[in-house]
Design a protein around this motif. Structure first.
Motif, PDB file in Angstrom:
ATOM      1  N   GLN A 135       0.878  -1.180   0.000  1.00  0.00           N
ATOM      2  CA  GLN A 135       0.000   0.000   0.000  1.00  0.00           C
ATOM      3  C   GLN A 135       0.904   1.216   0.000  1.00  0.00           C
ATOM      4  OE1 GLN A 135      -3.457   0.214  -0.192  1.00  0.00           O
ATOM      5  NE2 GLN A 135      -3.016   2.381  -0.458  1.00  0.00           N
ATOM      6  N   PHE A 136       0.931   1.959  -1.110  1.00  0.00           N
ATOM      7  CA  PHE A 136       1.822   3.113  -1.229  1.00  0.00           C
ATOM      8  C   PHE A 136       1.203   4.334  -0.567  1.00  0.00           C
ATOM      9  CE2 PHE A 136       3.426   0.287  -4.435  1.00  0.00           C
ATOM     10  CZ  PHE A 136       4.792   0.438  -4.292  1.00  0.00           C
ATOM     11  N   LEU A 137       1.997   4.999   0.277  1.00  0.00           N
ATOM     12  CA  LEU A 137       1.589   6.236   0.932  1.00  0.00           C
ATOM     13  C   LEU A 137       1.946   7.435   0.057  1.00  0.00           C
ATOM     14  CD1 LEU A 137       2.861   5.293   4.493  1.00  0.00           C
ATOM     15  CD2 LEU A 137       0.564   4.987   3.556  1.00  0.00           C
ATOM     16  N   THR A 138       3.086   7.343  -0.623  1.00  0.00           N
ATOM     17  CA  THR A 138       3.519   8.335  -1.615  1.00  0.00           C
ATOM     18  C   THR A 138       3.964   7.547  -2.843  1.00  0.00           C
ATOM     19  OG1 THR A 138       5.867   8.378  -1.017  1.00  0.00           O
ATOM     20  CG2 THR A 138       4.381   9.789   0.269  1.00  0.00           C
ATOM     21  N   ASP A 139       4.537   8.217  -3.822  1.00  0.00           N
ATOM     22  CA  ASP A 139       5.014   7.516  -5.016  1.00  0.00           C
ATOM     23  C   ASP A 139       6.188   6.585  -4.727  1.00  0.00           C
ATOM     24  OD1 ASP A 139       3.097   8.656  -6.601  1.00  0.00           O
ATOM     25  OD2 ASP A 139       4.407  10.245  -7.386  1.00  0.00           O
ATOM     26  N   HIS A 140       6.940   6.829  -3.641  1.00  0.00           N
ATOM     27  CA  HIS A 140       8.143   6.039  -3.366  1.00  0.00           C
ATOM     28  C   HIS A 140       8.163   5.373  -1.992  1.00  0.00           C
ATOM     29  CE1 HIS A 140       9.915   7.528  -7.046  1.00  0.00           C
ATOM     30  NE2 HIS A 140       9.571   8.759  -6.679  1.00  0.00           N
ATOM     31  N   VAL A 141       7.187   5.608  -1.159  1.00  0.00           N
ATOM     32  CA  VAL A 141       7.162   5.044   0.192  1.00  0.00           C
ATOM     33  C   VAL A 141       5.828   4.345   0.413  1.00  0.00           C
ATOM     34  CG1 VAL A 141       7.248   5.558   2.660  1.00  0.00           C
ATOM     35  CG2 VAL A 141       8.704   6.826   1.086  1.00  0.00           C
ATOM     36  N   GLY A 142       5.902   3.146   1.002  1.00  0.00           N
ATOM     37  CA  GLY A 142       4.672   2.416   1.268  1.00  0.00           C
ATOM     38  C   GLY A 142       4.841   1.414   2.382  1.00  0.00           C
ATOM     39  N   LEU A 143       3.761   0.770   2.707  1.00  0.00           N
ATOM     40  CA  LEU A 143       3.736  -0.310   3.689  1.00  0.00           C
ATOM     41  C   LEU A 143       3.431  -1.606   2.958  1.00  0.00           C
ATOM     42  CD1 LEU A 143       1.538   1.474   6.374  1.00  0.00           C
ATOM     43  CD2 LEU A 143       4.036   1.274   6.353  1.00  0.00           C
ATOM     44  N   ARG A 144       3.881  -2.724   3.542  1.00  0.00           N
ATOM     45  CA  ARG A 144       3.538  -3.995   2.927  1.00  0.00           C
ATOM     46  C   ARG A 144       3.254  -5.043   3.984  1.00  0.00           C
ATOM     47  NH1 ARG A 144       8.976  -6.209  -0.124  1.00  0.00           N
ATOM     48  NH2 ARG A 144       9.735  -7.554   1.527  1.00  0.00           N
ATOM     49  N   GLY A 145       2.317  -5.897   3.652  1.00  0.00           N
ATOM     50  CA  GLY A 145       2.021  -7.066   4.454  1.00  0.00           C
ATOM     51  C   GLY A 145       2.412  -8.284   3.643  1.00  0.00           C
ATOM     52  N   GLU A 146       3.060  -9.254   4.299  1.00  0.00           N
ATOM     53  CA  GLU A 146       3.613 -10.370   3.532  1.00  0.00           C
ATOM     54  C   GLU A 146       3.514 -11.672   4.319  1.00  0.00           C
ATOM     55  OE1 GLU A 146       7.270  -9.999   0.925  1.00  0.00           O
ATOM     56  OE2 GLU A 146       8.109 -10.972   2.714  1.00  0.00           O
ATOM     57  N   LEU A 147       3.267 -12.749   3.613  1.00  0.00           N
ATOM     58  CA  LEU A 147       3.359 -14.111   4.137  1.00  0.00           C
ATOM     59  C   LEU A 147       4.469 -14.792   3.349  1.00  0.00           C
ATOM     60  CD1 LEU A 147       2.289 -16.444   5.888  1.00  0.00           C
ATOM     61  CD2 LEU A 147       0.720 -16.973   4.021  1.00  0.00           C
ATOM     62  N   ARG A 148       5.480 -15.333   4.071  1.00  0.00           N
ATOM     63  CA  ARG A 148       6.653 -15.886   3.400  1.00  0.00           C
ATOM     64  C   ARG A 148       7.065 -17.200   4.054  1.00  0.00           C
ATOM     65  NH1 ARG A 148       9.537 -11.692   3.953  1.00  0.00           N
ATOM     66  NH2 ARG A 148      10.386 -12.249   5.969  1.00  0.00           N
ATOM     67  N   TRP A 149       7.350 -18.190   3.212  1.00  0.00           N
ATOM     68  CA  TRP A 149       7.922 -19.466   3.667  1.00  0.00           C
ATOM     69  C   TRP A 149       9.383 -19.446   3.274  1.00  0.00           C
ATOM     70  CZ3 TRP A 149       8.868 -24.096   0.379  1.00  0.00           C
ATOM     71  CH2 TRP A 149       9.307 -25.193   1.126  1.00  0.00           C
ATOM     72  N   GLY A 150      10.278 -19.666   4.263  1.00  0.00           N
ATOM     73  CA  GLY A 150      11.709 -19.580   3.997  1.00  0.00           C
ATOM     74  C   GLY A 150      12.489 -20.720   4.596  1.00  0.00           C
ATOM     75  N   PRO A 151      12.574 -21.858   3.920  1.00  0.00           N
ATOM     76  CA  PRO A 151      13.370 -22.962   4.465  1.00  0.00           C
ATOM     77  C   PRO A 151      14.872 -22.737   4.299  1.00  0.00           C
ATOM     78  CG  PRO A 151      12.412 -23.588   2.368  1.00  0.00           C
ATOM     79  CD  PRO A 151      11.892 -22.224   2.689  1.00  0.00           C
ATOM     80  N   THR A 152      15.628 -23.284   5.232  1.00  0.00           N
ATOM     81  CA  THR A 152      17.091 -23.240   5.197  1.00  0.00           C
ATOM     82  C   THR A 152      17.598 -24.672   5.188  1.00  0.00           C
ATOM     83  OG1 THR A 152      17.151 -21.171   6.426  1.00  0.00           O
ATOM     84  CG2 THR A 152      19.161 -22.498   6.440  1.00  0.00           C
TER      85      THR A 152
END
Length: 168
Positions: free
Chosen positions: A116-133
């Motif tokens: 969700q962009f607040l300005t043209d270059h700054v925003g917030l994001r919500g993410e779901l990520r699976w990261g196996p090592t």
């Protein structure tokens, strides 16, 4: 023989990301995440190693990744859903009975979310990520037979990995 699994506690983490847009929909991102947590060894290992604190280990986890992101256009101009995949390394820093150690391993990630962009270059994001090592490849082998009417190779992978799911 199985000696059980190491249990890693849930914890908060902090992360930084810097992205460069390749075009209107695709970007490459450098991602760093630090997690401060604690782990517990199985009782079978704790007894063998004479550990204090019931097998508790202070554990910090650093993740470094190059992520590839693809955005989707939707009618809401400042909102962008996306999918991502990344390759990188995970480093574990441990402290047990006053001794410190660390080790780095190959890792990857897949996920998605919404920006969700607040300005043209700054925003917030919500993410779901699976990261196996991948923490071990012992028992893996590559067998090749060369000659005759061709070459025949078989790869046998035996992996041990630590799985992690992040909701940011």
């Amino acid at each position: 023989i199985s000696l059980g699994s190491i249990r890693v506690d849930n914890s908060l983490n902090g992360s930084l990301a810097f992205a460069v847009n390749l075009n209107d929909l695709d970007a490459v991102e450098i991602f760093y995440q630090r997690q401060f947590t604690e782990a517990r060894l199985p009782s079978e290992i704790t007894a063998l190693l004479f550990l204090q604190d019931g097998g508790a280990i202070d554990l910090d986890v650093d993740q470094y990744r190059a992520n590839f992101i693809h955005h989707y256009k939707i009618p809401l101009r400042k909102t962008r859903p996306y999918v991502m995949a990344g390759l990188g390394a995970t480093t574990y820093y441990t402290r047990v009975n006053g001794d410190r150690d660390s080790g780095s391993f190959f890792s990857f990630s897949v996920g998605g979310g919404i920006k969700q962009f607040l300005t043209d270059h700054v925003g917030l994001r919500g993410e779901l990520r699976w990261g196996p090592t991948i923490v071990s490849t012992s028992g893996s082998d590559l067998l090749c037979q060369i000659g005759g009417i061709g070459t025949d190779c078989q790869v046998h992978l035996k992996l041990s990995w630590q799985q992690q799911v992040d909701i940011n």
